[in-house]
Scaffold this active site. Structure first.
Site, PDB file in Angstrom:
ATOM      1  N   TYR A   1       0.951  -1.209  -0.056  1.00 25.18           N
ATOM      2  CA  TYR A   1      -0.127   0.082   0.061  1.00 25.18           C
ATOM      3  C   TYR A   1       0.867   1.229   0.089  1.00 25.18           C
ATOM      4  O   TYR A   1       1.659   1.440   0.867  1.00 25.18           O
ATOM      5  CB  TYR A   1      -0.966  -0.140   1.288  1.00 25.18           C
ATOM      6  CG  TYR A   1      -1.854   0.993   1.380  1.00 25.18           C
ATOM      7  CD1 TYR A   1      -2.327   1.941   0.516  1.00 25.18           C
ATOM      8  CD2 TYR A   1      -2.196   1.365   2.876  1.00 25.18           C
ATOM      9  CE1 TYR A   1      -3.201   2.816   0.814  1.00 25.18           C
ATOM     10  CE2 TYR A   1      -3.020   2.499   3.253  1.00 25.18           C
ATOM     11  CZ  TYR A   1      -3.381   3.243   2.014  1.00 25.18           C
ATOM     12  OH  TYR A   1      -4.394   4.285   2.377  1.00 25.18           O
TER      13      TYR A   1
ATOM     14  N   LYS B   1      -1.445  -1.240  -3.979  1.00 27.03           N
ATOM     15  CA  LYS B   1      -2.536  -0.587  -3.653  1.00 27.03           C
ATOM     16  C   LYS B   1      -1.956   0.830  -3.775  1.00 27.03           C
ATOM     17  O   LYS B   1      -1.306   1.499  -2.912  1.00 27.03           O
ATOM     18  CB  LYS B   1      -3.020  -0.506  -2.195  1.00 27.03           C
ATOM     19  CG  LYS B   1      -4.141  -0.077  -1.804  1.00 27.03           C
ATOM     20  CD  LYS B   1      -4.325  -0.527  -0.395  1.00 27.03           C
ATOM     21  CE  LYS B   1      -5.488   0.466   0.337  1.00 27.03           C
ATOM     22  NZ  LYS B   1      -5.757  -0.135   1.788  1.00 27.03           N
TER      23      LYS B   1
HETATM   24  C1  LIG Z   1     -10.231   6.856  -3.394  1.00 36.91           C
HETATM   25  C2  LIG Z   1     -10.470   5.712  -2.597  1.00 36.91           C
HETATM   26  O1  LIG Z   1     -10.864   4.719  -3.001  1.00 36.91           O
HETATM   27  N1  LIG Z   1      -9.824   5.708  -1.374  1.00 36.91           N
HETATM   28  C3  LIG Z   1      -9.577   4.567  -0.389  1.00 36.91           C
HETATM   29  C4  LIG Z   1      -7.905   4.455  -0.258  1.00 36.91           C
HETATM   30  C5  LIG Z   1      -7.193   3.895  -1.589  1.00 36.91           C
HETATM   31  O2  LIG Z   1      -7.652   2.842  -1.999  1.00 36.91           O
HETATM   32  C6  LIG Z   1      -5.635   3.936  -1.313  1.00 36.91           C
HETATM   33  O3  LIG Z   1      -5.613   5.017  -1.010  1.00 36.91           O
HETATM   34  C7  LIG Z   1      -4.988   3.903  -2.862  1.00 36.91           C
HETATM   35  O4  LIG Z   1      -5.264   4.705  -3.628  1.00 36.91           O
HETATM   36  O5  LIG Z   1      -7.895   3.264   0.283  1.00 36.91           O
HETATM   37  C8  LIG Z   1      -8.242   3.533   1.879  1.00 36.91           C
HETATM   38  O6  LIG Z   1      -7.837   4.708   2.490  1.00 36.91           O
HETATM   39  C9  LIG Z   1      -7.954   2.546   2.695  1.00 36.91           C
HETATM   40  O7  LIG Z   1      -6.691   2.189   2.825  1.00 36.91           O
HETATM   41  O8  LIG Z   1      -8.707   1.750   3.487  1.00 36.91           O
HETATM   42  C10 LIG Z   1      -9.837   3.683   1.871  1.00 36.91           C
HETATM   43  C11 LIG Z   1     -10.172   4.979   0.717  1.00 36.91           C
HETATM   44  O9  LIG Z   1     -11.556   4.760   0.502  1.00 36.91           O
END
Ligand SMILES: CC(=O)N[C@H]1[C@H]([C@H](O)[C@H](O)CO)O[C@](O)(C(=O)O)C[C@@H]1O
Length: 324
Positions: free
Chosen positions: A142, A170
């Site tokens: 991530y 991610k």
């Molecule tokens: C726009 C979107 O989907 N944001 C999601 C992000 C992205 O997937 C991640 O930052 C990669 O961009 O992950 C979270 O923060 C998470 O870690 O729980 C949930 C959030 O809803």
């Protein structure tokens, strides 16, 4: 569950949000009932301990209670799950990885140690040690925009070369040039997961799925949208336009006003209204006042009615499509 592979890791994954009491303790009963809703929604899987799960605020005892509950319920429902083991400290991450691995998730999400910026060599060493501790459970790295060390596509490529246990990235996603660099560097060896509301346009350019803000708004709606993405991309792209219009006009200004990402994800869940999670986030972060939710819901329902659970659509059939 069976370990996920880069090719099996697909679709919309929903986070476990933290319902908080006034004293900031976690309400595990609400988590359990919210999770039951998500498990029946048709999403490809459930994950924990992302930013939306406020991983940076959990004590180790809270971490263990929450993860035992999620692993049990997902396994009982037969729904794929990933556990996050992220922690800003690399050393504490290793402990979380070992405890998450014992619960045998499909994959473990990790972040890089986050106080000092890391060199390339240190990034490789970090993920290599994490993979060793994960004991055969695959990893997803991530790397959000606010991580201290930003991993460019070429470094994801090197990680894929050297660490076979890494199956996914991610990341927020990017423009056409970014998708092309990612494809060149990684070439299908990692499942690329991008921002939830960009999934239709991301899928068209090679993204495999999303750890999704749209699933915060509506787990069932996000699952139906993914089914549409894989069967009727033009219609799914049109929905993305409307969704982005709503987010740009009504959620992005809250971000500019200083609300954190978890505060925004909980706002989306409150707008969706599918579980009593509330908008409150943990100290020191501010939360969006619940009084503004009904007006936001009216606008969202008008913009993207098909994402709301009470909007009747054929039941999603794709849960098993990309799962193990
Ligand atoms: C726009 C979107 O989907 N944001 C999601 C992000 C992205 O997937 C991640 O930052 C990669 O961009 O992950 C979270 O923060 C998470 O870690 O729980 C949930 C959030 O809803």
């Amino acid at each position: 569950m069976e370990p996920l592979t880069a090719s099996a890791l697909r679709g919309v994954w929903a986070t476990v949000l933290l319902p908080l009491r006034d004293d900031e303790s976690i309400d595990l009963d609400v988590i359990a009932s919210a999770l039951d809703h998500v498990l029946a929604s048709g999403v490809q899987g459930v994950y924990t301990n992302g930013t939306a799960g406020e991983f940076h605020t959990l004590t180790e005892a809270e971490y263990d209670r929450l993860h035992a509950l999620v692993a049990d319920r997902c396994a009982a429902a037969g729904v794929p799950f990933q556990l996050g083991a992220s922690h800003p400290s690399g050393q504490l991450s290793l402990d979380r990885i070992a405890r998450a691995a014992a619960l045998r998730p499909g994959a473990i999400q990790v972040v890089l140690p986050d106080w000092l910026p890391l060199s390339e060599e240190e990034v490789l060493a970090a993920v290599d040690r994490m993979a060793a501790v994960a004991d055969g459970v695959p990893l997803v790295l991530y790397n959000p925009p606010y991580a201290k060390t930003q991993v460019p596509p070429e470094l994801f490529g090197k990680l894929a070369d050297e660490i076979p246990a890494l199956v996914g990235a991610k990341v927020p996603g990017g423009d056409d040039a970014w998708y092309a660099r990612m494809a060149d560097a990684v070439g299908g060896r990692l499942a690329i997961f991008v921002a939830g509301h960009t999934l239709a346009s991301g899928y068209a350019r090679g993204a495999a799925g999303a750890y999704s803000n749209v699933a915060c708004l509506s787990p069932g709606g996000a699952a139906r949208w993914y089914a549409q993405i894989t069967t009727d991309l033009p219609a799914a792209l049109a929905l993305e336009e409307r969704l982005r219009g709503f987010l740009d006009a009504h959620i992005a200004p809250l971000g500019r006003a200083g609300y954190s990402d978890p505060a925004l994800d909980k706002t989306l869940a409150a707008i969706g209204g599918w579980a009593p999670i509330g908008t409150r986030v943990r100290w020191p972060h501010r939360w969006v006042p619940p009084e503004v939710i009904p007006a936001l819901r009216a606008v969202a329902e008008a913009a993207v009615p098909e994402l709301f659970d009470d909007f009747t659509h054929p039941a999603p059939t794709s849960r098993k499509a990309g799962a193990v």
